[in-house]
Design a protein around this motif. Structure first.
Motif, PDB file in Angstrom:
ATOM      1  N   THR A  23      72.273  16.246  49.508  1.00  0.00           N
ATOM      2  CA  THR A  23      70.867  15.879  49.648  1.00  0.00           C
ATOM      3  C   THR A  23      70.042  17.052  50.177  1.00  0.00           C
ATOM      4  O   THR A  23      68.922  17.290  49.704  1.00  0.00           O
ATOM      5  CB  THR A  23      70.724  14.682  50.599  1.00  0.00           C
ATOM      6  N   PHE A  24      70.599  17.789  51.152  1.00  0.00           N
ATOM      7  CA  PHE A  24      69.881  18.943  51.703  1.00  0.00           C
ATOM      8  C   PHE A  24      69.725  20.032  50.653  1.00  0.00           C
ATOM      9  O   PHE A  24      68.642  20.619  50.484  1.00  0.00           O
ATOM     10  CB  PHE A  24      70.624  19.492  52.924  1.00  0.00           C
ATOM     11  N   ARG A  25      70.804  20.316  49.923  1.00  0.00           N
ATOM     12  CA  ARG A  25      70.738  21.384  48.925  1.00  0.00           C
ATOM     13  C   ARG A  25      69.867  20.986  47.733  1.00  0.00           C
ATOM     14  O   ARG A  25      69.224  21.833  47.112  1.00  0.00           O
ATOM     15  CB  ARG A  25      72.148  21.761  48.476  1.00  0.00           C
ATOM     16  N   THR A  26      69.838  19.685  47.414  1.00  0.00           N
ATOM     17  CA  THR A  26      68.947  19.219  46.350  1.00  0.00           C
ATOM     18  C   THR A  26      67.490  19.422  46.743  1.00  0.00           C
ATOM     19  O   THR A  26      66.678  19.912  45.947  1.00  0.00           O
ATOM     20  CB  THR A  26      69.203  17.734  46.055  1.00  0.00           C
ATOM     21  N   GLY A  27      67.165  19.063  47.977  1.00  0.00           N
ATOM     22  CA  GLY A  27      65.807  19.291  48.468  1.00  0.00           C
ATOM     23  C   GLY A  27      65.463  20.773  48.523  1.00  0.00           C
ATOM     24  O   GLY A  27      64.344  21.180  48.189  1.00  0.00           O
ATOM     25  N   GLY A  28      66.439  21.583  48.925  1.00  0.00           N
ATOM     26  CA  GLY A  28      66.219  23.024  48.975  1.00  0.00           C
ATOM     27  C   GLY A  28      65.969  23.602  47.595  1.00  0.00           C
ATOM     28  O   GLY A  28      65.090  24.456  47.410  1.00  0.00           O
ATOM     29  N   ALA A  29      66.735  23.141  46.599  1.00  0.00           N
ATOM     30  CA  ALA A  29      66.543  23.610  45.230  1.00  0.00           C
ATOM     31  C   ALA A  29      65.179  23.204  44.695  1.00  0.00           C
ATOM     32  O   ALA A  29      64.508  23.974  43.993  1.00  0.00           O
ATOM     33  CB  ALA A  29      67.652  23.054  44.333  1.00  0.00           C
ATOM     34  N   MET A  30      64.748  21.991  45.026  1.00  0.00           N
ATOM     35  CA  MET A  30      63.449  21.510  44.578  1.00  0.00           C
ATOM     36  C   MET A  30      62.317  22.369  45.140  1.00  0.00           C
ATOM     37  O   MET A  30      61.429  22.817  44.404  1.00  0.00           O
ATOM     38  CB  MET A  30      63.262  20.047  45.009  1.00  0.00           C
ATOM     39  N   MET A  31      62.347  22.615  46.438  1.00  0.00           N
ATOM     40  CA  MET A  31      61.293  23.395  47.079  1.00  0.00           C
ATOM     41  C   MET A  31      61.334  24.856  46.633  1.00  0.00           C
ATOM     42  O   MET A  31      60.280  25.489  46.440  1.00  0.00           O
ATOM     43  CB  MET A  31      61.430  23.302  48.600  1.00  0.00           C
ATOM     44  N   THR A  32      62.521  25.406  46.436  1.00  0.00           N
ATOM     45  CA  THR A  32      62.636  26.792  45.984  1.00  0.00           C
ATOM     46  C   THR A  32      62.033  26.955  44.596  1.00  0.00           C
ATOM     47  O   THR A  32      61.271  27.901  44.336  1.00  0.00           O
ATOM     48  CB  THR A  32      64.106  27.239  45.962  1.00  0.00           C
ATOM     49  N   ALA A  33      62.359  26.036  43.689  1.00  0.00           N
ATOM     50  CA  ALA A  33      61.820  26.100  42.332  1.00  0.00           C
ATOM     51  C   ALA A  33      60.299  25.950  42.345  1.00  0.00           C
ATOM     52  O   ALA A  33      59.583  26.632  41.587  1.00  0.00           O
ATOM     53  CB  ALA A  33      62.451  25.012  41.469  1.00  0.00           C
ATOM     54  N   LEU A  34      59.807  25.077  43.206  1.00  0.00           N
ATOM     55  CA  LEU A  34      58.357  24.865  43.300  1.00  0.00           C
ATOM     56  C   LEU A  34      57.657  26.134  43.777  1.00  0.00           C
ATOM     57  O   LEU A  34      56.642  26.560  43.204  1.00  0.00           O
ATOM     58  CB  LEU A  34      58.071  23.710  44.256  1.00  0.00           C
ATOM     59  N   VAL A  35      58.195  26.773  44.809  1.00  0.00           N
ATOM     60  CA  VAL A  35      57.593  27.993  45.354  1.00  0.00           C
ATOM     61  C   VAL A  35      57.636  29.127  44.326  1.00  0.00           C
ATOM     62  O   VAL A  35      56.654  29.862  44.146  1.00  0.00           O
ATOM     63  CB  VAL A  35      58.313  28.411  46.659  1.00  0.00           C
ATOM     64  N   ILE A  36      58.769  29.265  43.636  1.00  0.00           N
ATOM     65  CA  ILE A  36      58.880  30.311  42.616  1.00  0.00           C
ATOM     66  C   ILE A  36      57.828  30.094  41.523  1.00  0.00           C
ATOM     67  O   ILE A  36      57.184  31.047  41.058  1.00  0.00           O
ATOM     68  CB  ILE A  36      60.293  30.333  41.998  1.00  0.00           C
ATOM     69  N   SER A  37      57.648  28.847  41.111  1.00  0.00           N
ATOM     70  CA  SER A  37      56.660  28.536  40.076  1.00  0.00           C
ATOM     71  C   SER A  37      55.254  28.909  40.530  1.00  0.00           C
ATOM     72  O   SER A  37      54.486  29.513  39.761  1.00  0.00           O
ATOM     73  CB  SER A  37      56.713  27.044  39.723  1.00  0.00           C
ATOM     74  N   PHE A  38      54.917  28.547  41.749  1.00  0.00           N
ATOM     75  CA  PHE A  38      53.582  28.862  42.265  1.00  0.00           C
ATOM     76  C   PHE A  38      53.355  30.370  42.373  1.00  0.00           C
ATOM     77  O   PHE A  38      52.291  30.884  42.027  1.00  0.00           O
ATOM     78  CB  PHE A  38      53.377  28.222  43.638  1.00  0.00           C
ATOM     79  N   LEU A  39      54.362  31.086  42.858  1.00  0.00           N
ATOM     80  CA  LEU A  39      54.208  32.517  43.081  1.00  0.00           C
ATOM     81  C   LEU A  39      54.178  33.313  41.773  1.00  0.00           C
ATOM     82  O   LEU A  39      53.400  34.267  41.636  1.00  0.00           O
ATOM     83  CB  LEU A  39      55.345  33.036  43.973  1.00  0.00           C
TER      84      LEU A  39
END
Length: 361
Positions: A23-39
Protein backbone atom coordinates in the motif's frame (compact mmCIF):
# COMPACT_ATOMS: atom_id res chain seq x y z
CA UNK A 1 14.62 -0.20 -6.75
CA UNK A 2 13.77 1.47 -3.44
CA UNK A 3 12.30 -1.81 -2.21
CA UNK A 4 15.55 -3.67 -2.88
CA UNK A 5 17.68 -0.93 -1.32
CA UNK A 6 15.66 0.08 1.73
CA UNK A 7 13.43 -2.83 2.75
CA UNK A 8 16.43 -4.92 3.97
CA UNK A 9 17.31 -2.07 6.36
CA UNK A 10 13.98 -2.40 8.18
CA UNK A 11 15.48 -4.70 10.84
CA UNK A 12 17.87 -1.93 11.91
CA UNK A 13 15.76 1.14 11.15
CA UNK A 14 12.05 0.72 11.73
CA UNK A 15 11.07 3.55 9.40
CA UNK A 16 12.22 1.51 6.39
CA UNK A 17 9.63 -1.14 7.24
CA UNK A 18 7.20 1.02 5.26
CA UNK A 19 8.84 -0.16 2.05
CA UNK A 20 7.70 -3.70 2.76
CA UNK A 21 4.05 -2.62 2.46
CA UNK A 22 2.42 -2.75 -0.95
CA UNK A 23 0.00 0.00 0.00
CA UNK A 24 2.84 2.41 0.83
CA UNK A 25 4.75 1.65 -2.36
CA UNK A 26 1.56 1.91 -4.43
CA UNK A 27 0.92 5.36 -3.01
CA UNK A 28 4.55 6.29 -3.59
CA UNK A 29 4.37 5.17 -7.22
CA UNK A 30 1.18 7.16 -7.73
CA UNK A 31 2.62 10.39 -6.33
CA UNK A 32 5.94 9.93 -8.15
CA UNK A 33 4.20 9.48 -11.50
CA UNK A 34 2.01 12.51 -10.82
CA UNK A 35 4.99 14.73 -9.97
CA UNK A 36 6.96 13.55 -13.02
CA UNK A 37 3.97 14.34 -15.24
CA UNK A 38 3.59 17.83 -13.82
CA UNK A 39 7.30 18.62 -14.05
CA UNK A 40 7.93 17.20 -17.53
CA UNK A 41 4.58 18.04 -19.11
CA UNK A 42 5.35 21.53 -20.45
CA UNK A 43 8.75 20.46 -21.80
CA UNK A 44 7.38 17.38 -23.55
CA UNK A 45 4.43 19.29 -25.04
CA UNK A 46 6.71 22.05 -26.38
CA UNK A 47 8.99 19.42 -27.94
CA UNK A 48 6.04 17.69 -29.58
CA UNK A 49 4.76 21.00 -30.93
CA UNK A 50 8.16 21.72 -32.47
CA UNK A 51 8.27 18.27 -34.06
CA UNK A 52 4.85 18.74 -35.58
CA UNK A 53 5.91 21.94 -37.37
CA UNK A 54 2.37 23.11 -37.92
CA UNK A 55 1.19 19.91 -39.64
CA UNK A 56 -2.37 18.81 -38.95
CA UNK A 57 -2.86 15.33 -37.50
CA UNK A 58 -6.65 15.46 -37.48
CA UNK A 59 -8.15 12.42 -39.21
CA UNK A 60 -10.48 12.94 -42.14
CA UNK A 61 -13.18 10.60 -40.79
CA UNK A 62 -14.20 12.74 -37.80
CA UNK A 63 -16.89 15.41 -37.26
CA UNK A 64 -16.16 18.82 -38.76
CA UNK A 65 -15.75 20.53 -35.39
CA UNK A 66 -12.52 18.59 -34.85
CA UNK A 67 -10.84 20.71 -37.51
CA UNK A 68 -10.61 23.46 -34.89
CA UNK A 69 -8.15 21.23 -33.00
CA UNK A 70 -5.65 21.21 -35.87
CA UNK A 71 -2.17 21.99 -34.59
CA UNK A 72 -2.64 20.29 -31.24
CA UNK A 73 0.28 17.85 -30.92
CA UNK A 74 -0.32 14.14 -30.53
CA UNK A 75 1.99 11.52 -28.94
CA UNK A 76 1.23 12.85 -25.46
CA UNK A 77 1.25 9.24 -24.32
CA UNK A 78 5.03 9.59 -24.35
CA UNK A 79 4.66 11.70 -21.19
CA UNK A 80 2.47 9.00 -19.63
CA UNK A 81 5.01 6.29 -20.41
CA UNK A 82 7.92 8.26 -18.94
CA UNK A 83 6.05 8.86 -15.68
CA UNK A 84 4.61 5.34 -15.53
CA UNK A 85 7.78 3.39 -16.25
CA UNK A 86 10.10 5.54 -14.12
CA UNK A 87 7.83 5.48 -11.06
CA UNK A 88 7.18 1.73 -11.42
CA UNK A 89 10.89 0.91 -11.62
CA UNK A 90 11.51 3.11 -8.59
CA UNK A 91 8.93 1.47 -6.32
CA UNK A 92 8.52 -2.11 -7.59
CA UNK A 93 10.06 -5.37 -6.40
CA UNK A 94 12.62 -5.92 -9.16
CA UNK A 95 12.45 -9.71 -8.67
CA UNK A 96 8.74 -9.95 -9.47
CA UNK A 97 8.19 -11.55 -12.88
CA UNK A 98 4.60 -10.42 -13.32
CA UNK A 99 5.40 -6.73 -13.22
CA UNK A 100 8.18 -7.20 -15.78
CA UNK A 101 5.68 -8.93 -18.07
CA UNK A 102 3.25 -6.02 -17.83
CA UNK A 103 6.08 -3.53 -18.33
CA UNK A 104 7.12 -5.46 -21.46
CA UNK A 105 3.63 -5.18 -22.92
CA UNK A 106 3.34 -1.51 -21.95
CA UNK A 107 6.71 -0.52 -23.42
CA UNK A 108 6.28 -2.72 -26.51
CA UNK A 109 2.85 -1.39 -27.37
CA UNK A 110 4.10 2.09 -26.54
CA UNK A 111 6.88 1.73 -29.12
CA UNK A 112 4.33 0.69 -31.76
CA UNK A 113 2.18 3.68 -30.90
CA UNK A 114 5.23 5.96 -30.81
CA UNK A 115 6.21 4.94 -34.34
CA UNK A 116 2.65 5.57 -35.51
CA UNK A 117 2.44 8.99 -33.83
CA UNK A 118 5.92 9.98 -34.96
CA UNK A 119 4.90 9.49 -38.59
CA UNK A 120 1.86 11.65 -37.98
CA UNK A 121 3.99 14.37 -36.40
CA UNK A 122 6.97 14.49 -38.72
CA UNK A 123 5.83 13.04 -42.05
CA UNK A 124 2.54 14.93 -42.34
CA UNK A 125 0.81 11.56 -42.56
CA UNK A 126 -2.43 11.48 -40.56
CA UNK A 127 -2.72 7.69 -40.99
CA UNK A 128 0.66 6.72 -39.49
CA UNK A 129 1.61 3.03 -39.54
CA UNK A 130 -0.54 0.60 -41.47
CA UNK A 131 -3.12 -1.30 -39.46
CA UNK A 132 -1.66 -4.66 -40.46
CA UNK A 133 1.83 -3.72 -39.30
CA UNK A 134 0.54 -2.51 -35.93
CA UNK A 135 -1.53 -5.67 -35.48
CA UNK A 136 1.42 -7.96 -36.24
CA UNK A 137 3.54 -6.14 -33.66
CA UNK A 138 0.78 -6.30 -31.04
CA UNK A 139 0.18 -10.01 -31.58
CA UNK A 140 3.88 -10.83 -31.38
CA UNK A 141 4.37 -8.94 -28.10
CA UNK A 142 1.15 -10.34 -26.62
CA UNK A 143 2.05 -13.90 -27.53
CA UNK A 144 5.42 -13.58 -25.82
CA UNK A 145 3.82 -12.05 -22.72
CA UNK A 146 1.11 -14.74 -22.58
CA UNK A 147 3.66 -17.53 -22.81
CA UNK A 148 5.72 -15.89 -20.04
CA UNK A 149 2.63 -15.68 -17.82
CA UNK A 150 1.92 -19.39 -18.25
CA UNK A 151 5.57 -20.19 -17.46
CA UNK A 152 5.60 -18.36 -14.10
CA UNK A 153 2.04 -19.10 -12.96
CA UNK A 154 1.26 -22.34 -11.03
CA UNK A 155 0.03 -25.17 -13.27
CA UNK A 156 -3.43 -25.16 -11.71
CA UNK A 157 -3.97 -21.59 -12.94
CA UNK A 158 -1.56 -21.07 -15.82
CA UNK A 159 -3.97 -21.90 -18.65
CA UNK A 160 -7.28 -21.47 -16.84
CA UNK A 161 -10.10 -18.95 -17.10
CA UNK A 162 -11.97 -17.87 -13.96
CA UNK A 163 -15.64 -16.97 -14.17
CA UNK A 164 -16.99 -14.01 -12.17
CA UNK A 165 -19.90 -14.57 -9.76
CA UNK A 166 -18.91 -18.27 -9.52
CA UNK A 167 -16.58 -19.57 -6.83
CA UNK A 168 -14.09 -22.38 -7.33
CA UNK A 169 -14.85 -22.51 -11.06
CA UNK A 170 -11.93 -22.69 -13.49
CA UNK A 171 -12.13 -23.51 -17.17
CA UNK A 172 -8.92 -25.12 -18.35
CA UNK A 173 -8.37 -23.69 -21.84
CA UNK A 174 -5.22 -25.72 -22.47
CA UNK A 175 -3.29 -24.59 -25.53
CA UNK A 176 -6.18 -22.25 -26.44
CA UNK A 177 -5.20 -20.00 -23.52
CA UNK A 178 -2.41 -18.42 -25.58
CA UNK A 179 -4.61 -17.13 -28.42
CA UNK A 180 -7.25 -16.19 -25.86
CA UNK A 181 -4.70 -14.10 -23.91
CA UNK A 182 -3.50 -12.49 -27.13
CA UNK A 183 -7.11 -11.60 -27.98
CA UNK A 184 -7.63 -10.00 -24.55
CA UNK A 185 -4.44 -7.92 -24.64
CA UNK A 186 -4.73 -6.82 -28.27
CA UNK A 187 -8.47 -6.25 -27.92
CA UNK A 188 -8.08 -4.11 -24.80
CA UNK A 189 -5.33 -2.09 -26.48
CA UNK A 190 -7.35 -1.29 -29.59
CA UNK A 191 -10.54 -0.70 -27.62
CA UNK A 192 -8.86 2.08 -25.63
CA UNK A 193 -7.44 3.41 -28.89
CA UNK A 194 -10.92 3.66 -30.42
CA UNK A 195 -12.24 5.44 -27.32
CA UNK A 196 -9.51 8.09 -27.47
CA UNK A 197 -11.36 10.55 -29.67
CA UNK A 198 -12.35 13.49 -27.46
CA UNK A 199 -10.44 15.61 -24.95
CA UNK A 200 -10.14 13.62 -21.73
CA UNK A 201 -12.51 10.89 -22.90
CA UNK A 202 -10.20 7.87 -22.67
CA UNK A 203 -7.77 8.81 -19.90
CA UNK A 204 -10.32 8.93 -17.06
CA UNK A 205 -11.89 5.51 -17.80
CA UNK A 206 -8.33 4.13 -18.03
CA UNK A 207 -7.61 5.67 -14.63
CA UNK A 208 -10.79 4.16 -13.18
CA UNK A 209 -9.98 0.71 -14.60
CA UNK A 210 -6.39 0.91 -13.33
CA UNK A 211 -7.61 1.83 -9.85
CA UNK A 212 -9.99 -1.13 -9.86
CA UNK A 213 -7.32 -3.55 -11.02
CA UNK A 214 -4.88 -2.19 -8.49
CA UNK A 215 -7.40 -3.20 -5.84
CA UNK A 216 -8.03 -6.57 -7.52
CA UNK A 217 -4.29 -7.27 -7.83
CA UNK A 218 -3.78 -6.53 -4.15
CA UNK A 219 -6.58 -8.92 -3.14
CA UNK A 220 -5.66 -11.73 -5.55
CA UNK A 221 -2.02 -11.54 -4.47
CA UNK A 222 -2.89 -11.81 -0.77
CA UNK A 223 -3.56 -15.36 0.45
CA UNK A 224 -5.79 -14.25 3.35
CA UNK A 225 -7.98 -11.82 1.39
CA UNK A 226 -8.28 -14.09 -1.66
CA UNK A 227 -9.34 -16.98 0.56
CA UNK A 228 -11.92 -14.85 2.37
CA UNK A 229 -13.37 -13.52 -0.91
CA UNK A 230 -13.05 -16.95 -2.57
CA UNK A 231 -10.80 -15.59 -5.30
CA UNK A 232 -8.11 -17.61 -7.02
CA UNK A 233 -4.84 -16.79 -5.27
CA UNK A 234 -2.00 -15.80 -7.61
CA UNK A 235 1.17 -15.45 -5.57
CA UNK A 236 3.15 -12.35 -6.50
CA UNK A 237 0.37 -10.65 -8.46
CA UNK A 238 -0.14 -8.14 -5.65
CA UNK A 239 2.95 -6.29 -6.89
CA UNK A 240 0.88 -5.14 -9.86
CA UNK A 241 -0.90 -2.77 -7.47
CA UNK A 242 2.26 -0.65 -7.60
CA UNK A 243 2.05 -0.54 -11.39
CA UNK A 244 -1.65 0.35 -11.29
CA UNK A 245 -0.93 3.12 -8.80
CA UNK A 246 1.65 4.50 -11.21
CA UNK A 247 -0.95 4.43 -14.01
CA UNK A 248 -3.38 6.44 -11.88
CA UNK A 249 -0.71 9.03 -11.04
CA UNK A 250 0.52 9.33 -14.63
CA UNK A 251 -3.06 9.55 -15.91
CA UNK A 252 -3.94 12.31 -13.45
CA UNK A 253 -0.88 14.26 -14.50
CA UNK A 254 -1.70 13.80 -18.19
CA UNK A 255 -5.33 14.84 -17.62
CA UNK A 256 -4.05 18.21 -16.38
CA UNK A 257 -2.83 18.89 -19.92
CA UNK A 258 -5.49 16.86 -21.77
CA UNK A 259 -8.51 18.51 -20.14
CA UNK A 260 -10.65 20.51 -22.60
CA UNK A 261 -9.39 22.33 -24.55
CA UNK A 262 -6.55 19.81 -24.78
CA UNK A 263 -2.96 21.03 -24.99
CA UNK A 264 -1.90 17.58 -26.20
CA UNK A 265 -3.53 14.38 -27.42
CA UNK A 266 -2.70 10.97 -25.98
CA UNK A 267 -2.16 9.43 -29.40
CA UNK A 268 -1.48 5.78 -30.08
CA UNK A 269 1.59 5.96 -27.83
CA UNK A 270 -0.66 6.24 -24.81
CA UNK A 271 -3.85 4.46 -25.83
CA UNK A 272 -2.23 1.31 -27.20
CA UNK A 273 0.19 0.95 -24.28
CA UNK A 274 -2.38 1.62 -21.53
CA UNK A 275 -4.98 -0.67 -23.07
CA UNK A 276 -2.40 -3.41 -23.51
CA UNK A 277 -1.28 -2.99 -19.90
CA UNK A 278 -4.85 -3.42 -18.61
CA UNK A 279 -5.26 -6.54 -20.73
CA UNK A 280 -2.01 -8.03 -19.44
CA UNK A 281 -2.95 -7.31 -15.81
CA UNK A 282 -6.30 -9.05 -16.28
CA UNK A 283 -4.50 -12.11 -17.65
CA UNK A 284 -2.16 -12.31 -14.66
CA UNK A 285 -4.92 -11.82 -12.07
CA UNK A 286 -7.34 -14.19 -13.84
CA UNK A 287 -9.94 -11.45 -14.20
CA UNK A 288 -10.19 -11.24 -17.98
CA UNK A 289 -14.00 -11.27 -18.01
CA UNK A 290 -14.14 -8.69 -15.23
CA UNK A 291 -12.00 -6.42 -17.42
CA UNK A 292 -14.78 -6.55 -20.03
CA UNK A 293 -17.19 -5.32 -17.33
CA UNK A 294 -14.99 -2.66 -15.73
CA UNK A 295 -13.81 -1.55 -19.17
CA UNK A 296 -17.31 -1.87 -20.59
CA UNK A 297 -17.13 1.63 -22.06
CA UNK A 298 -14.21 0.54 -24.22
CA UNK A 299 -16.18 -2.56 -25.25
CA UNK A 300 -19.19 -0.41 -26.13
CA UNK A 301 -17.10 1.87 -28.33
CA UNK A 302 -15.55 -1.12 -30.10
CA UNK A 303 -18.89 -2.83 -30.66
CA UNK A 304 -20.30 0.36 -32.17
CA UNK A 305 -17.54 0.28 -34.80
CA UNK A 306 -18.09 -3.43 -35.52
CA UNK A 307 -21.85 -2.94 -35.85
CA UNK A 308 -21.39 0.09 -38.10
CA UNK A 309 -18.97 -1.63 -40.46
CA UNK A 310 -20.95 -4.89 -40.58
CA UNK A 311 -24.25 -3.14 -41.21
CA UNK A 312 -22.82 -0.99 -44.00
CA UNK A 313 -21.19 -3.94 -45.74
CA UNK A 314 -24.28 -6.15 -45.53
CA UNK A 315 -27.08 -3.63 -46.08
CA UNK A 316 -25.41 -0.43 -47.25
CA UNK A 317 -26.96 1.39 -44.27
CA UNK A 318 -25.32 2.87 -41.19
CA UNK A 319 -26.70 2.21 -37.71
CA UNK A 320 -24.98 5.24 -36.18
CA UNK A 321 -24.50 8.73 -37.57
CA UNK A 322 -20.77 8.07 -37.14
CA UNK A 323 -18.66 5.53 -35.29
CA UNK A 324 -17.16 5.12 -32.71
CA UNK A 325 -20.13 5.91 -30.49
CA UNK A 326 -18.85 9.25 -29.13
CA UNK A 327 -18.84 10.64 -32.68
CA UNK A 328 -22.47 9.55 -33.08
CA UNK A 329 -23.48 11.81 -30.21
CA UNK A 330 -21.39 14.64 -31.62
CA UNK A 331 -23.35 14.33 -34.85
CA UNK A 332 -26.54 14.41 -32.80
CA UNK A 333 -25.55 17.82 -31.46
CA UNK A 334 -24.26 16.93 -27.99
CA UNK A 335 -21.53 19.24 -26.71
CA UNK A 336 -18.12 17.59 -26.32
CA UNK A 337 -17.88 18.15 -22.53
CA UNK A 338 -21.35 16.64 -22.13
CA UNK A 339 -20.34 13.48 -23.99
CA UNK A 340 -17.07 13.17 -22.09
CA UNK A 341 -18.55 13.60 -18.61
CA UNK A 342 -21.48 11.29 -19.28
CA UNK A 343 -19.12 8.62 -20.60
CA UNK A 344 -17.04 9.05 -17.42
CA UNK A 345 -20.19 8.42 -15.39
CA UNK A 346 -20.90 5.26 -17.39
CA UNK A 347 -17.32 4.11 -16.78
CA UNK A 348 -17.71 4.61 -13.03
CA UNK A 349 -21.00 2.68 -12.94
CA UNK A 350 -19.46 -0.22 -14.86
CA UNK A 351 -16.45 -0.20 -12.55
CA UNK A 352 -18.72 -0.57 -9.52
CA UNK A 353 -20.51 -3.47 -11.20
CA UNK A 354 -17.18 -5.10 -11.99
CA UNK A 355 -15.93 -4.73 -8.43
CA UNK A 356 -19.15 -6.27 -7.13
CA UNK A 357 -18.04 -9.57 -8.69
CA UNK A 358 -15.40 -9.82 -5.97
CA UNK A 359 -18.04 -10.40 -3.32
CA UNK A 360 -21.08 -11.74 -5.16
CA UNK A 361 -20.06 -15.37 -5.53
Amino acid sequence: MLYALLAPLADEYQVFNLFRYLTFRTGGAMMTALVISFLMGPTVINWLRQQQRGASNIREDVPEQHLAKAGTPTMGGFLILIALICSTLLWMDLKNAYIWIVLLVTAGFGLIGFADDFLKLTKRNSKGLSGKLKLVGQITISLGAAYWVTAVTPDTLSSSLALPFLKDVLLNLGWFFLPFAVFVIVGASNAVNLTDGLDGLAIVPVMIAAGCFGFISYLVGNAIYSDYLQLHFVAGSGELAVFCGAIVGAALGFLWFNAPPAMVFMGDTGSLSLGGALGAISIVTKHEIVLAIIGGLFVLETVSVIVQVTSFKLTGKRVFAMAPLHHHFEKKGWAEPTIVIRFWIIAMILAMIGLSTLKLR
